[in-house]
Design a protein around this motif. Structure first.
Motif, PDB file in Angstrom:
ATOM      1  N   GLU A   1      12.282   4.637  -1.836  1.00  0.00           N
ATOM      2  CA  GLU A   1      10.928   5.054  -1.482  1.00  0.00           C
ATOM      3  C   GLU A   1      10.400   5.903  -2.608  1.00  0.00           C
ATOM      4  OE1 GLU A   1       7.905   4.945  -0.289  1.00  0.00           O
ATOM      5  OE2 GLU A   1       8.411   5.265   1.794  1.00  0.00           O
ATOM      6  N   SER A   2       9.282   5.521  -3.186  1.00  0.00           N
ATOM      7  CA  SER A   2       8.719   6.285  -4.298  1.00  0.00           C
ATOM      8  C   SER A   2       8.246   7.632  -3.799  1.00  0.00           C
ATOM      9  CB  SER A   2       7.543   5.533  -4.911  1.00  0.00           C
ATOM     10  OG  SER A   2       6.524   5.344  -3.961  1.00  0.00           O
ATOM     11  N   ARG A   3       8.197   8.592  -4.703  1.00  0.00           N
ATOM     12  CA  ARG A   3       7.691   9.907  -4.334  1.00  0.00           C
ATOM     13  C   ARG A   3       6.216   9.810  -3.982  1.00  0.00           C
ATOM     14  NH1 ARG A   3      10.276  13.761  -9.073  1.00  0.00           N
ATOM     15  NH2 ARG A   3      12.469  13.368  -8.571  1.00  0.00           N
ATOM     16  N   PRO A   4       5.782  10.630  -2.994  1.00  0.00           N
ATOM     17  CA  PRO A   4       4.371  10.582  -2.633  1.00  0.00           C
ATOM     18  C   PRO A   4       3.495  10.881  -3.829  1.00  0.00           C
ATOM     19  CG  PRO A   4       5.643  11.867  -1.041  1.00  0.00           C
ATOM     20  CD  PRO A   4       6.557  11.567  -2.190  1.00  0.00           C
TER      21      PRO A   4
ATOM     22  N   PRO B   1       4.624   2.655   3.590  1.00  0.00           N
ATOM     23  CA  PRO B   1       5.007   3.508   2.460  1.00  0.00           C
ATOM     24  C   PRO B   1       4.587   4.951   2.743  1.00  0.00           C
ATOM     25  CG  PRO B   1       3.120   2.152   1.887  1.00  0.00           C
ATOM     26  CD  PRO B   1       3.608   1.656   3.215  1.00  0.00           C
ATOM     27  N   GLU B   2       5.258   5.892   2.105  1.00  0.00           N
ATOM     28  CA  GLU B   2       5.054   7.313   2.410  1.00  0.00           C
ATOM     29  C   GLU B   2       3.593   7.723   2.323  1.00  0.00           C
ATOM     30  OE1 GLU B   2       5.832  10.990   3.653  1.00  0.00           O
ATOM     31  OE2 GLU B   2       7.358   9.423   3.495  1.00  0.00           O
ATOM     32  N   ARG B   3       2.884   7.272   1.297  1.00  0.00           N
ATOM     33  CA  ARG B   3       1.505   7.712   1.101  1.00  0.00           C
ATOM     34  C   ARG B   3       0.554   7.151   2.147  1.00  0.00           C
ATOM     35  NH1 ARG B   3       3.306   4.191  -2.141  1.00  0.00           N
ATOM     36  NH2 ARG B   3       2.350   2.147  -2.460  1.00  0.00           N
ATOM     37  N   MET B   4       1.017   6.155   2.935  1.00  0.00           N
ATOM     38  CA  MET B   4       0.173   5.553   3.958  1.00  0.00           C
ATOM     39  C   MET B   4       0.601   5.947   5.366  1.00  0.00           C
ATOM     40  SD  MET B   4      -1.911   3.851   2.067  1.00  0.00           S
ATOM     41  CE  MET B   4      -2.741   2.661   3.093  1.00  0.00           C
ATOM     42  N   ARG B   5       1.522   6.903   5.492  1.00  0.00           N
ATOM     43  CA  ARG B   5       2.028   7.272   6.809  1.00  0.00           C
ATOM     44  C   ARG B   5       0.962   7.894   7.698  1.00  0.00           C
ATOM     45  NH1 ARG B   5       7.801   7.578   6.198  1.00  0.00           N
ATOM     46  NH2 ARG B   5       8.239   5.523   5.281  1.00  0.00           N
TER      47      ARG B   5
ATOM     48  N   VAL C   1      -1.038  -6.154  -0.573  1.00  0.00           N
ATOM     49  CA  VAL C   1      -0.678  -5.257  -1.674  1.00  0.00           C
ATOM     50  C   VAL C   1      -1.833  -4.306  -1.991  1.00  0.00           C
ATOM     51  CG1 VAL C   1      -0.150  -5.152  -4.143  1.00  0.00           C
ATOM     52  CG2 VAL C   1       1.056  -6.779  -2.671  1.00  0.00           C
ATOM     53  N   SER C   2      -3.041  -4.833  -2.030  1.00  0.00           N
ATOM     54  CA  SER C   2      -4.202  -3.993  -2.354  1.00  0.00           C
ATOM     55  C   SER C   2      -4.386  -2.885  -1.335  1.00  0.00           C
ATOM     56  CB  SER C   2      -5.471  -4.851  -2.441  1.00  0.00           C
ATOM     57  OG  SER C   2      -5.865  -5.323  -1.164  1.00  0.00           O
ATOM     58  N   PHE C   3      -4.023  -3.170  -0.087  1.00  0.00           N
ATOM     59  CA  PHE C   3      -4.140  -2.143   0.953  1.00  0.00           C
ATOM     60  C   PHE C   3      -3.010  -1.126   0.877  1.00  0.00           C
ATOM     61  CE2 PHE C   3      -3.088  -0.599   5.226  1.00  0.00           C
ATOM     62  CZ  PHE C   3      -4.280   0.039   5.538  1.00  0.00           C
ATOM     63  N   LEU C   4      -1.777  -1.602   0.853  1.00  0.00           N
ATOM     64  CA  LEU C   4      -0.632  -0.698   0.939  1.00  0.00           C
ATOM     65  C   LEU C   4      -0.416   0.119  -0.330  1.00  0.00           C
ATOM     66  CD1 LEU C   4       1.787  -3.023   2.899  1.00  0.00           C
ATOM     67  CD2 LEU C   4       0.637  -0.974   3.741  1.00  0.00           C
ATOM     68  N   LEU C   5      -0.962  -0.335  -1.457  1.00  0.00           N
ATOM     69  CA  LEU C   5      -0.925   0.497  -2.664  1.00  0.00           C
ATOM     70  C   LEU C   5      -2.087   1.485  -2.693  1.00  0.00           C
ATOM     71  CD1 LEU C   5       0.127  -1.951  -5.533  1.00  0.00           C
ATOM     72  CD2 LEU C   5       1.528  -0.258  -4.336  1.00  0.00           C
TER      73      LEU C   5
ATOM     74  N   PRO D   1     -12.960   4.570   3.616  1.00  0.00           N
ATOM     75  CA  PRO D   1     -13.457   5.883   3.196  1.00  0.00           C
ATOM     76  C   PRO D   1     -12.670   7.056   3.768  1.00  0.00           C
ATOM     77  CG  PRO D   1     -14.898   4.931   4.854  1.00  0.00           C
ATOM     78  CD  PRO D   1     -13.912   3.861   4.484  1.00  0.00           C
ATOM     79  N   ARG D   2     -11.788   6.807   4.709  1.00  0.00           N
ATOM     80  CA  ARG D   2     -11.004   7.893   5.308  1.00  0.00           C
ATOM     81  C   ARG D   2      -9.538   7.722   4.939  1.00  0.00           C
ATOM     82  NH1 ARG D   2     -12.034  11.326   9.681  1.00  0.00           N
ATOM     83  NH2 ARG D   2     -10.191  12.198  10.690  1.00  0.00           N
ATOM     84  N   SER D   3      -8.913   8.770   4.428  1.00  0.00           N
ATOM     85  CA  SER D   3      -7.507   8.690   4.031  1.00  0.00           C
ATOM     86  C   SER D   3      -6.743   9.935   4.450  1.00  0.00           C
ATOM     87  CB  SER D   3      -7.403   8.499   2.507  1.00  0.00           C
ATOM     88  OG  SER D   3      -8.057   9.567   1.834  1.00  0.00           O
ATOM     89  N   ARG D   4      -6.983  10.366   5.672  1.00  0.00           N
ATOM     90  CA  ARG D   4      -6.279  11.537   6.201  1.00  0.00           C
ATOM     91  C   ARG D   4      -5.887  11.272   7.650  1.00  0.00           C
ATOM     92  NH1 ARG D   4     -11.689  12.615   5.823  1.00  0.00           N
ATOM     93  NH2 ARG D   4     -12.756  13.332   7.713  1.00  0.00           N
ATOM     94  N   PRO D   5      -4.913  12.017   8.169  1.00  0.00           N
ATOM     95  CA  PRO D   5      -4.455  11.791   9.543  1.00  0.00           C
ATOM     96  C   PRO D   5      -5.530  12.121  10.574  1.00  0.00           C
ATOM     97  CG  PRO D   5      -2.846  13.058   8.293  1.00  0.00           C
ATOM     98  CD  PRO D   5      -4.096  13.017   7.465  1.00  0.00           C
ATOM     99  N   HIS D   6      -5.372  11.540  11.739  1.00  0.00           N
ATOM    100  CA  HIS D   6      -6.276  11.808  12.855  1.00  0.00           C
ATOM    101  C   HIS D   6      -5.956  13.178  13.458  1.00  0.00           C
ATOM    102  CE1 HIS D   6      -8.666  11.209  16.419  1.00  0.00           C
ATOM    103  NE2 HIS D   6      -7.609  11.330  17.200  1.00  0.00           N
ATOM    104  N   PRO D   7      -6.956  14.050  13.657  1.00  0.00           N
ATOM    105  CA  PRO D   7      -6.710  15.358  14.274  1.00  0.00           C
ATOM    106  C   PRO D   7      -6.126  15.200  15.677  1.00  0.00           C
ATOM    107  CG  PRO D   7      -8.900  15.266  13.306  1.00  0.00           C
ATOM    108  CD  PRO D   7      -8.374  13.873  13.289  1.00  0.00           C
TER     109      PRO D   7
END
Length: 279
Positions: free
Chosen positions: A252-255, A168-172, A79-83, A89-95
């Protein structure tokens, strides 16, 4: 054999229900996340206390309670991870054009705090159960940890069924760190070893001279390990395990308008299950 069947059925139910509950919480609106995190933390702390209370309870009830507590501690980590509260330290997609080393480095960055938190929880469980007569919780936690780590590595190296729908959407953005191939060389090694270990545990649980406590404790851990192997197979077969938790995936909650705090088993999770990847 009745004890083995009941233990296996309980392990399957707890795996199915807790995985579905985590998926459902992850898809709730953003305003509910703090409450969900608080609730998971309270349950996690109670579960650690439960492991302490059952450490010398070498009975069937003690084995079941210790197993349940280990699963709840693991659920707290998930839960702590998926929320997005304990990620990396990185929270963006891989280039897209970055190389493999950059993908590996980036993947680590998405999971760093999560992995350290998991390590801390493993240390706590080990400390609580060290020298205990009832080590069911410890072995359950270690089985979940090992198979989830395997799932993460297999996702990074590449599998055909990556299970993005469980994120979840915010972790895609994690899916951008997953490899793309039908199978990798690690997969058969892990699945073979885990299957052999699960079979050995089942054999010991069914041995004629085993007592009731040993039967139930071994069966619970063996069942969880078996489920983790099944989740691994979902990663390479043209099947999906998401249908098992359709009841938890309908909303699915809104992003979030705010970037997640440093972020299946999968996989699964489960192993889980969703399997978190790692910049």
């Amino acid at each position: 054999m009745t004890l083995l069947a009941l233990a296996a059925a309980y392990a399957v139910f707890l795996w199915w229900f807790t995985t579905g509950a985590i998926i459902w919480l992850d898809r709730r609106p953003e305003r509910t996340w703090p409450r969900s995190m608080l609730g998971a933390t309270v349950l996690g702390l109670i579960a650690l206390a439960g492991l302490l209370a059952t450490r010398d309870d070498a009975t069937v009830a003690g084995a079941v309670l210790a197993f349940s507590c280990a699963v709840l501690v693991w659920g707290w980590i998930e839960v702590s991870f998926l929320l997005g509260y304990v990620t990396g330290p990185r929270s963006r997609p891989h280039p897209e054009n970055a190389g493999e080393w950059a993908r590996f480095h980036g993947a680590i960055g998405t999971l760093l705090w999560h992995e350290l938190f998991t390590l801390a929880m493993a240390g706590a469980v080990l400390l609580i159960t060290q020298g205990a007569a009832n080590a069911t919780g410890l072995w359950t936690f270690l089985a979940l940890w090992a198979m989830r780590l395997s799932a993460k590595l297999n996702l990074f190296l590449g599998v055909s069924n990556r299970g993005e729908e469980l994120l979840p959407e915010r972790m895609r953005y994690l899916a951008s760190y997953f490899g793309r191939r039908s199978m990798n060389l690690l997969f058969p090694v892990v699945v073979t070893a885990a299957t052999a270990l699960a079979a050995l545990l089942w054999l010991h649980a069914a041995a004629p001279g085993a007592g009731a406590f040993d039967r139930v404790a071994l069966a619970l851990v063996a069942a969880m390990l078996t489920l983790a192997v099944v989740e691994h197979w979902f990663m390479v077969l043209p099947l999906t395990g998401s249908a098992l938790w359709q009841w938890a995936m309908e909303r699915e909650s809104r992003p979030s308008s705010v970037a997640p705090r440093a972020s299946a088993a999968t996989p699964p999770a489960l192993p889980s299950r969703v399997i978190e990847a790692t910049d």
